[in-house]
Write a protein that holds these residues in place. Sequence first.
Motif, PDB file in Angstrom:
ATOM      1  N   ASN A  60      69.251  46.058  53.980  1.00 40.95           N
ATOM      2  CA  ASN A  60      67.689  45.868  54.163  1.00 40.95           C
ATOM      3  C   ASN A  60      67.084  46.612  55.345  1.00 40.95           C
ATOM      4  OD1 ASN A  60      67.661  44.660  51.582  1.00 40.95           O
ATOM      5  ND2 ASN A  60      68.066  42.761  52.450  1.00 40.95           N
ATOM      6  N   GLN A  91      70.633  52.657  52.009  1.00 44.71           N
ATOM      7  CA  GLN A  91      70.671  52.302  50.779  1.00 44.71           C
ATOM      8  C   GLN A  91      72.140  52.221  49.873  1.00 44.71           C
ATOM      9  OE1 GLN A  91      68.466  55.364  48.318  1.00 44.71           O
ATOM     10  NE2 GLN A  91      67.649  53.691  46.871  1.00 44.71           N
ATOM     11  N   ARG A 126      73.432  48.971  50.649  1.00 42.66           N
ATOM     12  CA  ARG A 126      72.586  47.658  50.305  1.00 42.66           C
ATOM     13  C   ARG A 126      71.990  47.089  51.604  1.00 42.66           C
ATOM     14  NH1 ARG A 126      76.559  46.046  45.691  1.00 42.66           N
ATOM     15  NH2 ARG A 126      75.782  47.623  44.177  1.00 42.66           N
ATOM     16  N   ILE A 139      64.481  45.544  57.891  1.00 38.68           N
ATOM     17  CA  ILE A 139      63.675  44.371  58.168  1.00 38.68           C
ATOM     18  C   ILE A 139      62.581  44.518  59.323  1.00 38.68           C
ATOM     19  CG2 ILE A 139      65.346  42.740  57.518  1.00 38.68           C
ATOM     20  CD1 ILE A 139      66.117  42.439  60.444  1.00 38.68           C
ATOM     21  N   PHE A 148      68.296  47.358  60.479  1.00 38.81           N
ATOM     22  CA  PHE A 148      68.453  47.245  59.230  1.00 38.81           C
ATOM     23  C   PHE A 148      69.586  46.036  59.254  1.00 38.81           C
ATOM     24  CE2 PHE A 148      68.977  51.889  59.554  1.00 38.81           C
ATOM     25  CZ  PHE A 148      68.211  52.175  58.306  1.00 38.81           C
TER      26      PHE A 148
END
Length: 189
Positions: A139, A134, A137, A141, A150
Motif C-alpha cells: 500500500n 501492486q 500488494r 501510505i 510503501f
Amino acid sequence: MSDGSAPSAPAGPKSAYFLSHQDEEVERRTLAVLVDNEPGVLARVVGLFSGRGYNIDSLTVAEVDSSSHQSRITIVTQGTPHILEQIEAQLLRLVPVGEVIDITNSKRGIERELALVKVAGSGEKRVEALRIAQIFRANVIDTTNESFIFELTGASDKISQFVELMRPLGLVEVSRTGVLSIKRGKEKG
C-alpha cells in the motif's frame, strides 16, 4: 629427542563432553517466548543469547495480556538442531519465562513481518515502483512528487524480495518490524 611439538591426543573413544555437532545443518527457527511483563526480562533473555554467543536475527516484544501482565517475545535465530534445543532449554530455565513455543516446527505456525519502504524516483522508475508495489500488494501510505512510502506485510522473504526490486528504482530507506508469529487453531500459542 624432542622436536618441540606438542604431544598428540591419544586415539580412541572420546568423552561425550568433547563430541561436536558441527556436521549438523544450520536451521532458522522462530520462537515465541511468553514471559512475565516485569522490568529486566528482555535484558535477561537477550543476555542469555549474547552470553553464549548466539545471534538474534529478529526480535519483537509486546504485552499481550495486561490483566496477567504477560508479554510475548518473538525471536528468530539460527543454529544447529543441537544448539537450538539448548537455546529452548536455557530459555525455560529463566524464572520469568512461562512458555517457549517453536513456531517454525509447528505445521500450524504463521509468521509475518511489516515493513515501511521509502523509494524516490521520477519518470519510468516511479511507474515501475508502483507496478511492482501492486504485484506485491504493498500500500502507498505517503506520496510526494519525488517519493513514495510503501507499507508491506508478509513473510520475511517476500519483504526482502520487494526491497531488492526497489533498490535500482531509488530505494532510500527501509524500516522493518521483525517477525511476528502465531499458531492457527483455537489453542493458545
